[in-house]
Design a protein around this motif. Sequence first.
Motif, PDB file in Angstrom:
ATOM      1  N   ASN A 123       0.822  -1.205   0.000  1.00 60.30           N
ATOM      2  CA  ASN A 123       0.000   0.000   0.000  1.00 60.30           C
ATOM      3  C   ASN A 123       0.857   1.256   0.000  1.00 60.30           C
ATOM      4  OD1 ASN A 123      -2.496  -1.303  -0.058  1.00 60.30           O
ATOM      5  ND2 ASN A 123      -2.564  -1.515   2.171  1.00 60.30           N
ATOM      6  N   ASP A 124       1.957   1.227   0.759  1.00 67.43           N
ATOM      7  CA  ASP A 124       2.837   2.404   0.805  1.00 67.43           C
ATOM      8  C   ASP A 124       3.455   2.665  -0.557  1.00 67.43           C
ATOM      9  OD1 ASP A 124       2.292   2.705   3.478  1.00 67.43           O
ATOM     10  OD2 ASP A 124       4.188   1.848   4.180  1.00 67.43           O
ATOM     11  N   ALA A 125       3.925   1.593  -1.231  1.00 65.83           N
ATOM     12  CA  ALA A 125       4.538   1.768  -2.544  1.00 65.83           C
ATOM     13  C   ALA A 125       3.517   2.248  -3.562  1.00 65.83           C
ATOM     14  CB  ALA A 125       5.171   0.461  -3.000  1.00 65.83           C
ATOM     15  N   TYR A 126       2.311   1.739  -3.453  1.00 65.51           N
ATOM     16  CA  TYR A 126       1.240   2.153  -4.381  1.00 65.51           C
ATOM     17  C   TYR A 126       0.947   3.643  -4.216  1.00 65.51           C
ATOM     18  CZ  TYR A 126      -3.190   1.948  -6.947  1.00 65.51           C
ATOM     19  OH  TYR A 126      -4.209   2.153  -7.854  1.00 65.51           O
ATOM     20  N   GLU A 127       0.833   4.074  -2.968  1.00 63.98           N
ATOM     21  CA  GLU A 127       0.556   5.484  -2.709  1.00 63.98           C
ATOM     22  C   GLU A 127       1.709   6.367  -3.185  1.00 63.98           C
ATOM     23  OE1 GLU A 127      -2.231   6.874  -1.663  1.00 63.98           O
ATOM     24  OE2 GLU A 127      -3.135   4.876  -1.718  1.00 63.98           O
ATOM     25  N   ALA A 128       2.928   5.780  -3.217  1.00 64.60           N
ATOM     26  CA  ALA A 128       4.100   6.535  -3.668  1.00 64.60           C
ATOM     27  C   ALA A 128       4.277   6.468  -5.182  1.00 64.60           C
ATOM     28  CB  ALA A 128       5.349   6.016  -2.973  1.00 64.60           C
ATOM     29  N   GLY A 129       3.342   5.796  -5.892  1.00 61.45           N
ATOM     30  CA  GLY A 129       3.385   5.824  -7.344  1.00 61.45           C
ATOM     31  C   GLY A 129       3.548   4.496  -8.046  1.00 61.45           C
ATOM     32  N   ASP A 137      11.079   0.498 -11.296  1.00 61.23           N
ATOM     33  CA  ASP A 137      12.485   0.891 -11.192  1.00 61.23           C
ATOM     34  C   ASP A 137      12.810   1.464  -9.813  1.00 61.23           C
ATOM     35  OD1 ASP A 137      15.043   1.141 -12.546  1.00 61.23           O
ATOM     36  OD2 ASP A 137      14.760   3.305 -12.369  1.00 61.23           O
ATOM     37  N   GLY A 138      13.885   0.911  -9.214  1.00 66.38           N
ATOM     38  CA  GLY A 138      14.326   1.384  -7.905  1.00 66.38           C
ATOM     39  C   GLY A 138      13.586   0.785  -6.729  1.00 66.38           C
ATOM     40  N   LYS A 139      12.665  -0.138  -6.993  1.00 68.34           N
ATOM     41  CA  LYS A 139      11.856  -0.704  -5.913  1.00 68.34           C
ATOM     42  C   LYS A 139      12.446  -2.025  -5.398  1.00 68.34           C
ATOM     43  CE  LYS A 139       8.674   2.503  -6.229  1.00 68.34           C
ATOM     44  NZ  LYS A 139       9.288   3.353  -7.251  1.00 68.34           N
ATOM     45  N   GLY A 183       4.915  -2.976   4.328  1.00 66.65           N
ATOM     46  CA  GLY A 183       5.699  -2.037   3.546  1.00 66.65           C
ATOM     47  C   GLY A 183       7.199  -2.248   3.611  1.00 66.65           C
ATOM     48  N   GLN A 184       7.645  -3.397   4.108  1.00 69.15           N
ATOM     49  CA  GLN A 184       9.090  -3.678   4.147  1.00 69.15           C
ATOM     50  C   GLN A 184       9.635  -4.014   2.760  1.00 69.15           C
ATOM     51  OE1 GLN A 184      10.277  -6.264   7.593  1.00 69.15           O
ATOM     52  NE2 GLN A 184       8.070  -6.252   7.988  1.00 69.15           N
ATOM     53  N   ILE A 185       8.759  -4.441   1.860  1.00 68.66           N
ATOM     54  CA  ILE A 185       9.095  -4.605   0.447  1.00 68.66           C
ATOM     55  C   ILE A 185       8.039  -3.866  -0.363  1.00 68.66           C
ATOM     56  CG2 ILE A 185      10.310  -6.806   0.679  1.00 68.66           C
ATOM     57  CD1 ILE A 185       7.710  -8.210  -0.241  1.00 68.66           C
ATOM     58  N   ASP A 186       8.396  -3.544  -1.592  1.00 69.77           N
ATOM     59  CA  ASP A 186       7.469  -2.772  -2.427  1.00 69.77           C
ATOM     60  C   ASP A 186       6.585  -3.648  -3.300  1.00 69.77           C
ATOM     61  OD1 ASP A 186       8.531  -0.249  -1.591  1.00 69.77           O
ATOM     62  OD2 ASP A 186      10.250  -0.604  -2.924  1.00 69.77           O
ATOM     63  N   ALA A 187       7.115  -4.797  -3.756  1.00 72.04           N
ATOM     64  CA  ALA A 187       6.382  -5.589  -4.750  1.00 72.04           C
ATOM     65  C   ALA A 187       6.635  -7.068  -4.559  1.00 72.04           C
ATOM     66  CB  ALA A 187       6.791  -5.164  -6.161  1.00 72.04           C
ATOM     67  N   TRP A 188       5.749  -7.870  -5.173  1.00 70.48           N
ATOM     68  CA  TRP A 188       5.835  -9.325  -5.108  1.00 70.48           C
ATOM     69  C   TRP A 188       4.923  -9.877  -6.197  1.00 70.48           C
ATOM     70  CZ3 TRP A 188       2.901 -12.824  -1.177  1.00 70.48           C
ATOM     71  CH2 TRP A 188       3.458 -14.119  -1.161  1.00 70.48           C
ATOM     72  N   SER A 189       5.133 -11.142  -6.588  1.00 70.78           N
ATOM     73  CA  SER A 189       4.196 -11.838  -7.479  1.00 70.78           C
ATOM     74  C   SER A 189       3.872 -13.194  -6.872  1.00 70.78           C
ATOM     75  CB  SER A 189       4.804 -12.000  -8.878  1.00 70.78           C
ATOM     76  OG  SER A 189       6.118 -12.536  -8.820  1.00 70.78           O
ATOM     77  N   ALA A 199      -5.550  -8.535  -1.442  1.00 76.80           N
ATOM     78  CA  ALA A 199      -6.044  -7.309  -2.062  1.00 76.80           C
ATOM     79  C   ALA A 199      -7.455  -6.972  -1.589  1.00 76.80           C
ATOM     80  CB  ALA A 199      -6.011  -7.437  -3.582  1.00 76.80           C
ATOM     81  N   ASN A 200      -8.300  -7.993  -1.495  1.00 78.52           N
ATOM     82  CA  ASN A 200      -9.683  -7.769  -1.057  1.00 78.52           C
ATOM     83  C   ASN A 200      -9.752  -7.270   0.377  1.00 78.52           C
ATOM     84  OD1 ASN A 200     -10.645  -8.573  -3.553  1.00 78.52           O
ATOM     85  ND2 ASN A 200     -11.068 -10.680  -2.910  1.00 78.52           N
ATOM     86  N   ALA A 201      -8.753  -7.655   1.174  1.00 83.17           N
ATOM     87  CA  ALA A 201      -8.705  -7.203   2.566  1.00 83.17           C
ATOM     88  C   ALA A 201      -8.065  -5.821   2.698  1.00 83.17           C
ATOM     89  CB  ALA A 201      -7.924  -8.211   3.403  1.00 83.17           C
ATOM     90  N   GLY A 202      -7.622  -5.254   1.587  1.00 81.48           N
ATOM     91  CA  GLY A 202      -7.007  -3.936   1.615  1.00 81.48           C
ATOM     92  C   GLY A 202      -5.561  -3.938   2.065  1.00 81.48           C
ATOM     93  N   ALA A 203      -4.941  -5.128   2.120  1.00 83.98           N
ATOM     94  CA  ALA A 203      -3.567  -5.226   2.625  1.00 83.98           C
ATOM     95  C   ALA A 203      -2.526  -4.916   1.570  1.00 83.98           C
ATOM     96  CB  ALA A 203      -3.322  -6.619   3.193  1.00 83.98           C
ATOM     97  N   VAL A 204      -2.883  -5.066   0.281  1.00 84.48           N
ATOM     98  CA  VAL A 204      -1.975  -4.818  -0.840  1.00 84.48           C
ATOM     99  C   VAL A 204      -2.803  -4.318  -2.018  1.00 84.48           C
ATOM    100  CG1 VAL A 204      -0.374  -6.665  -0.128  1.00 84.48           C
ATOM    101  CG2 VAL A 204      -2.191  -7.159  -1.798  1.00 84.48           C
ATOM    102  N   LYS A 205      -2.112  -3.957  -3.081  1.00 90.01           N
ATOM    103  CA  LYS A 205      -2.781  -3.593  -4.325  1.00 90.01           C
ATOM    104  C   LYS A 205      -2.292  -4.512  -5.441  1.00 90.01           C
ATOM    105  CE  LYS A 205      -4.955   0.202  -2.903  1.00 90.01           C
ATOM    106  NZ  LYS A 205      -4.598   0.160  -1.463  1.00 90.01           N
ATOM    107  N   ILE A 206      -3.208  -4.982  -6.284  1.00 94.37           N
ATOM    108  CA  ILE A 206      -2.842  -5.738  -7.481  1.00 94.37           C
ATOM    109  C   ILE A 206      -2.539  -4.740  -8.589  1.00 94.37           C
ATOM    110  CG2 ILE A 206      -3.661  -7.318  -9.272  1.00 94.37           C
ATOM    111  CD1 ILE A 206      -5.362  -8.687  -7.106  1.00 94.37           C
ATOM    112  N   ILE A 207      -1.330  -4.858  -9.179  1.00 90.16           N
ATOM    113  CA  ILE A 207      -0.926  -3.881 -10.202  1.00 90.16           C
ATOM    114  C   ILE A 207      -0.636  -4.526 -11.563  1.00 90.16           C
ATOM    115  CG2 ILE A 207      -0.029  -2.245  -8.513  1.00 90.16           C
ATOM    116  CD1 ILE A 207       2.817  -3.217  -9.301  1.00 90.16           C
TER     117      ILE A 207
END
Length: 338
Positions: A123-129, A137-139, A183-189, A199-207
Amino acid sequence: MSTFTRRGAMALMGATAATPFIARTARAQTPINVGALRFTSHAPSFIAAERGYFADAGLDVNFEFFQAAQPMAIAIASGDADYGVTAVTGGLISLAQKGAAKVIGGGLSEEPGIDGQKILASNDAYEAGLTDPSKLDGKTYGITQAGSSFHYMGSKIAQAEGAEVSFKPLQKVPAVIGAIKTGQIDAWSIVPHIAKPLANAGAVKIIGDVSDYLPNYQVTTVFTSADNAANKREQTAAFLEAFSRGAADFNAALVDNTADEAERDAIIELIAGYVYPDRSVEEARPSIVNGAMRINANAALNRASVQDQLDWFKSEGLVGGDVAYDTLVDESYVDVIS
């Protein structure tokens, strides 16, 4: 043929329709240990056990559960497990190179038209763009271990987007989940039965979708020791046939939706007992339904995808550059999707 202890296997890793099967039964009630993760994608083995398909094939199955792919490969090589279903990893390839393991079939696959693995942002990374993979890049990108399937996916996605990412090994899937939620990591698959509830619980965003970058990706494979593949062919063929019967039930109920409602409910209840033992069936149902991806019929193997994975591991220096496809794979048991 070399004999590998668990310690020895770890040392090697540190250095880096009609069925096609030959036989229908092993000798009466041969005891085997099957490695598994508590993922919906491992459902064919659970179905085969509960519905007596393994017993029909003369196999008495005990499950050994793991929290990541590479420890399962160690267990296969050391003899603590006989068969497993998991992703191609650097550890598995290294063990195959040493004559300790062999891929013998295909499991979970990305398939056009079927919802598959998701790319997530904290969520933090999503809010940051970080709203789509082009902004990686840079994440930081979460993985279990260097040389894991998560490493492969993340690298291929980043490469396609021209992004430089920093991979953060966290050893186990629950640790990666915790890291992206905080928010200790920015992304994952990850597979949809984990991604969508988060995602449904609002814990992350699907991008994004992994299939946009790796179409027809052979996500998991069926593997065993090189000794089993070469010298226990009747037993190995029996395992694959029983596994494939479980996969057929899974696909009919949850992927192709050709089974009736009672059968679908029965499959969901069966899977819930293994994958979500601490939840009620109704609580587990959405995750199981959302996590249903194609399991290859008759354990057919996508050669091109496995070759691409092997080539990537070699290009990254994670395995020896001289490892051949045939060193990793024994194609004699199943049909090949080229």
